[in-house]
Design a protein around this motif. Sequence first.
Motif, mmCIF file in Angstrom:
data_model
loop_
_atom_site.group_PDB
_atom_site.id
_atom_site.type_symbol
_atom_site.label_atom_id
_atom_site.label_comp_id
_atom_site.label_asym_id
_atom_site.label_seq_id
_atom_site.Cartn_x
_atom_site.Cartn_y
_atom_site.Cartn_z
ATOM 1 N N TRP A 17 0.815 -1.209 0.000
ATOM 2 C CA TRP A 17 0.000 0.000 0.000
ATOM 3 C C TRP A 17 0.857 1.270 0.000
ATOM 4 N N MET A 18 0.346 2.273 -0.677
ATOM 5 C CA MET A 18 0.928 3.613 -0.664
ATOM 6 C C MET A 18 -0.175 4.592 -0.270
ATOM 7 N N LEU A 19 0.049 5.299 0.818
ATOM 8 C CA LEU A 19 -0.913 6.277 1.322
ATOM 9 C C LEU A 19 -0.334 7.667 1.105
ATOM 10 N N THR A 20 -1.021 8.499 0.341
ATOM 11 C CA THR A 20 -0.572 9.864 0.081
ATOM 12 C C THR A 20 -1.345 10.826 0.968
ATOM 13 N N GLY A 37 7.904 -1.583 7.893
ATOM 14 C CA GLY A 37 7.916 -2.967 7.462
ATOM 15 C C GLY A 37 9.114 -3.360 6.620
ATOM 16 N N VAL A 38 10.235 -2.638 6.743
ATOM 17 C CA VAL A 38 11.415 -3.023 5.972
ATOM 18 C C VAL A 38 12.032 -4.302 6.524
ATOM 19 N N GLU A 39 11.714 -4.627 7.764
ATOM 20 C CA GLU A 39 12.110 -5.907 8.376
ATOM 21 C C GLU A 39 10.830 -6.601 8.824
ATOM 22 N N GLY A 40 10.594 -7.805 8.300
ATOM 23 C CA GLY A 40 9.316 -8.462 8.493
ATOM 24 C C GLY A 40 8.936 -8.741 9.927
ATOM 25 N N SER A 41 9.923 -8.983 10.804
ATOM 26 C CA SER A 41 9.601 -9.293 12.194
ATOM 27 C C SER A 41 9.444 -8.042 13.061
ATOM 28 N N VAL A 71 3.302 7.545 2.470
ATOM 29 C CA VAL A 71 3.480 6.564 3.534
ATOM 30 C C VAL A 71 3.342 5.161 2.945
ATOM 31 N N PHE A 72 4.385 4.356 3.130
ATOM 32 C CA PHE A 72 4.391 2.952 2.710
ATOM 33 C C PHE A 72 4.463 2.125 3.998
ATOM 34 N N PRO A 73 3.325 1.774 4.582
ATOM 35 C CA PRO A 73 3.337 1.248 5.950
ATOM 36 C C PRO A 73 3.945 -0.132 6.113
ATOM 37 N N ASN A 74 3.872 -0.987 5.085
ATOM 38 C CA ASN A 74 4.340 -2.357 5.299
ATOM 39 C C ASN A 74 4.928 -2.924 4.017
#
Length: 496
Positions: A17-20, A37-41, A71-74
């Motif tokens: 998702w990309m939130l503007t 979310g650049v690191e999955g855990s 915003v790229f949350p995950n």
Amino acid sequence: MASLKSLTKTLGGKDIWMLTLGKGDAESKPAIAVVGGVEGSHLLSVEMALRFAEGIISDHSDVLDNTTFYVFPNMSPDAYEQYFAALKWERSGNARPTDDDRDGRLNEDPFDDLDGNGMITWMRVEDPTGDWITHPADSRIMIKADRSKGEKGMYKVFTEGRDNDLDGTFNEDGEGGIHFRKNLTYEYPYFVAGSGEHSVSELENRALLDMLYTKWNLYGVFTFGPGNNLSSPWRYNRAGASKRVVTSILNDDAGLNKYLSDIYNETVSLKNAPDSGEQGGDFLQWAYFHFGRLSVGTPGWWVPTVKDEEGQAANKDKNREVNFLRWAEQEGLTNYWVDWKEVNHPDFPNQKVEVGGIAPFVMNNPPLAKIGDAARNHTDFIVKMAKMQANVQLVNLKTEAVGKGMTRITVDVYNGGTLPTHTEMGTRSRWLQPVKVELSLGNGQELISGRKIQTLRSLDGDASVQFTWLVKGSGTVKIQAGASHAGVDSQTVNLK
């Protein structure tokens, strides 16, 4: 003020998702990307990115008058979902099947839940040839024996599981997948498990980078994740900065990083940050070294340092796991520790094997009740950073008739922001658009001196450069200066 789109779907069928967040023509305003979310855990990073977006809309919508946020949350939703699965383990990779041990088979040696508690922890095997001992301050914690101090190993330690493929290695080829922060171009780790067949091989990595490279208005990237150059800024290293492939932050950018770090530490008030654990492909580093933008990042939270209590064995080496257990006990947390439990293990006949350890996810992801203040403080910091952004203005405009139908025009191109228009790395890479200064003439007008279009590679905060033109003719001319990531200003000038 908010719009949502999916950039792509992962192999696991999850949206990226990309939130503007923006007002009016959001694409024409300087922008910051906020990435989680650049690191999955690291579940907290996703929550922090989402709470940042909520905080902007509910409490700081005025900042959107001048700044846009993407915003790229995950970026690791396939790995993220492992927290909600029946079997919990700290996963970093996506859903791509991988042959991590390169034996021609896929995912043939995964974790095994030996004690049946729905979690993957650790396995210790009593063995005089092992390298591990119990920690002197807390016998529950395992540490490597230090032979220089005369310590002798008593255990071998593995992740919980069996040697399913009988190759002598445990759990080396499970549902590993590709790690988002190992699959980027900066110092890409070739032939390392989780890095992929080549850099940016994964759908989610490609989608994010493709999108970022279309956003010419982006001047900064804020990353929630393990990487941290805010609690302690990156340090300039002359040798690394002099390499053809630069491996050190450049000198001017190091000063800028230090300046932002000081503000961060005043705003957030978190001390004793853990090592950032940066690795090849790390997104925080990629955004600076290869994307050329201002790049800052933080985990958002970590376990506070607990002082040794009276009668308690001293945690002399400041072991993070010992500190975590003491903090968790002070806070009255539950389900954070799995007691060591003896199990029968087919790979270790006639040896004592125990399974236990700190539960998955809990060390880097606090209880939900503790996130509120941390999220608000980080939102406040990002807002402060946005209000310091470069702001190109045309000031001190002067016109003077010099005879024979000619007018001398003088103006200062001024950066009214605190931040420079370009990082030193961005200037060096020549990828960011320069500050463009343009004089537009009308019919019957002639430029006698000066150039119609001029560029500035960079303009420091609170700095200016003066431009002068000599124009023959009557009517009006237009002056415009700026760049999409640093603001654009224009003035109409009456010729004398």
